[in-house]
Design an enzyme around this catalytic site. Structure first.
Site, short mmCIF file in Angstrom:
data_model
loop_
_atom_site.label_atom_id
_atom_site.label_comp_id
_atom_site.label_asym_id
_atom_site.label_seq_id
_atom_site.Cartn_x
_atom_site.Cartn_y
_atom_site.Cartn_z
N GLY A 139 -30.42 -23.22 -33.41
CA GLY A 139 -31.24 -23.29 -34.63
C GLY A 139 -31.76 -24.66 -34.99
CG ASP A 195 -25.18 -18.69 -45.17
OD1 ASP A 195 -25.02 -18.64 -46.40
OD2 ASP A 195 -25.39 -17.66 -44.49
CE LYS A 208 -29.40 -18.52 -46.43
NZ LYS A 208 -29.05 -17.25 -45.81
CG PHE A 258 -31.90 -13.77 -43.19
CD1 PHE A 258 -30.65 -14.19 -42.75
CD2 PHE A 258 -32.91 -13.62 -42.24
CE1 PHE A 258 -30.41 -14.44 -41.41
CE2 PHE A 258 -32.66 -13.87 -40.90
CZ PHE A 258 -31.41 -14.28 -40.48
CB VAL A 259 -35.15 -18.60 -44.63
CG1 VAL A 259 -35.22 -18.49 -46.14
CG2 VAL A 259 -33.95 -19.45 -44.23
CG ASP A 300 -32.08 -16.61 -34.75
OD1 ASP A 300 -31.36 -17.41 -35.40
OD2 ASP A 300 -31.61 -15.61 -34.18
NE ARG A 358 -33.48 -19.28 -31.73
CZ ARG A 358 -32.36 -19.27 -32.44
NH1 ARG A 358 -32.23 -20.04 -33.48
NH2 ARG A 358 -31.37 -18.48 -32.10
P1 IMP Z 1 -22.61 -20.66 -41.56
O1 IMP Z 1 -21.58 -20.84 -40.48
O2 IMP Z 1 -22.40 -19.38 -42.34
O3 IMP Z 1 -22.78 -21.86 -42.47
O4 IMP Z 1 -23.97 -20.35 -40.87
C1 IMP Z 1 -24.66 -21.26 -40.20
C2 IMP Z 1 -25.50 -20.60 -39.13
O5 IMP Z 1 -25.91 -19.28 -39.49
C3 IMP Z 1 -26.76 -21.40 -38.99
O6 IMP Z 1 -26.61 -22.38 -37.99
C4 IMP Z 1 -27.80 -20.36 -38.65
O7 IMP Z 1 -27.88 -20.22 -37.26
C5 IMP Z 1 -27.29 -19.08 -39.26
N1 IMP Z 1 -27.95 -18.73 -40.54
C6 IMP Z 1 -27.43 -18.82 -41.79
N2 IMP Z 1 -28.32 -18.44 -42.73
C7 IMP Z 1 -29.46 -18.12 -42.06
C8 IMP Z 1 -30.77 -17.65 -42.48
O8 IMP Z 1 -31.10 -17.46 -43.66
N3 IMP Z 1 -31.66 -17.42 -41.46
C9 IMP Z 1 -31.37 -17.62 -40.15
N4 IMP Z 1 -30.17 -18.06 -39.72
C10 IMP Z 1 -29.22 -18.31 -40.67
MG MG Z 2 -28.94 -18.61 -35.78
#
Ligand code: IMP
Ligand code: MG
Length: 186
Positions: free
Chosen positions: A47, A107, A135, A156-157, A163, A169
């Site tokens: 990402g 996130d 977020k 969700f973006v 992606d 992407r």
């Molecule tokens: P976390 O481990 O929950 O903080 O998530 C991080 C990973 O989840 C990021 O590196 C993204 O790849 C994916 N992710 C989280 N939110 C989104 C979103 O809104 N769109 C796309 N990918 C997301």
């Molecule tokens: Mg991802």
């Protein structure tokens, strides 16, 4: 806004111009904090590919770049709750060095928490986190963004590296995906 990918977009959240301005601001902060070191930016694949490429070209100092591959989402829009770290950076790039851990979005915080711990275990002298997006949500684990370009609400973006099921992407801006295309796989 009429290429095939654009048609899947519900609305644009950050235009290319807004993104450029955010990158300039962030690069200035990093240059202030790191110009006397030779930091290693460790980019989380896949990402942060676009963000990292744009950011390092605004940082005309000595720096290094390496990668790790983290995955937590599968094909869903909701994190599956565990993080797989597959590819890891070369220890030679990291040992004793200040590391800037770069990801597309903070996130739940699980990805950055796991990656940060791994980099410290590998021997980084200091690990700071740097994300394109933060977020605004309650975090399930302790993780923070030391540097960030933008904050967004809980939606969700896609685009600018982010992606949905492997797609979008390559959109040059940040967008919300059309609701009828999102399958909530809880
Ligand atoms: P976390 O481990 O929950 O903080 O998530 C991080 C990973 O989840 C990021 O590196 C993204 O790849 C994916 N992710 C989280 N939110 C989104 C979103 O809104 N769109 C796309 N990918 C997301
Ligand atoms: Mg991802």
């Amino acid at each position: 806004m009429d290429a095939p990918l654009d048609r899947d977009v519900e609305r644009v959240l950050l235009s290319e111009e807004q993104i450029r301005a955010g990158l300039e601001r962030l690069a200035q902060q990093l240059l202030t904090d790191y110009s006397s070191d030779e930091p290693c930016l460790v980019a989380c694949l896949r990402g942060s590919l676009v963000f990292t490429a744009d950011l390092i070209r605004r940082m005309p100092i000595r720096l290094r770049v390496d990668f790790l591959h983290a995955s937590s989402y599968g094909n869903a829009t909701v994190s599956k709750g565990t993080v797989d770290l597959r590819l890891l950076p070369d220890p030679d790039e990291v040992v004793g060095r200040r590391v800037i851990l770069v990801d597309d979005i903070l996130d739940s915080g699980r990805t950055l928490a796991a990656a940060r711990r791994t980099l410290l275990d590998l021997g980084a002298s200091d690990v700071k986190t740097c994300v394109f997006l933060e977020k605004r949500v309650p975090r399930s684990v302790e993780a923070r963004a030391d540097y960030k370009c933008f904050e967004i609400g809980d939606e969700f973006v896609i685009g600018y590296g982010l992606d949905y099921a492997g797609r979008y992407r390559n959109l040059p801006y940040l967008a919300a995906l059309r609701r009828d295309l999102v399958q909530r796989a809880r």
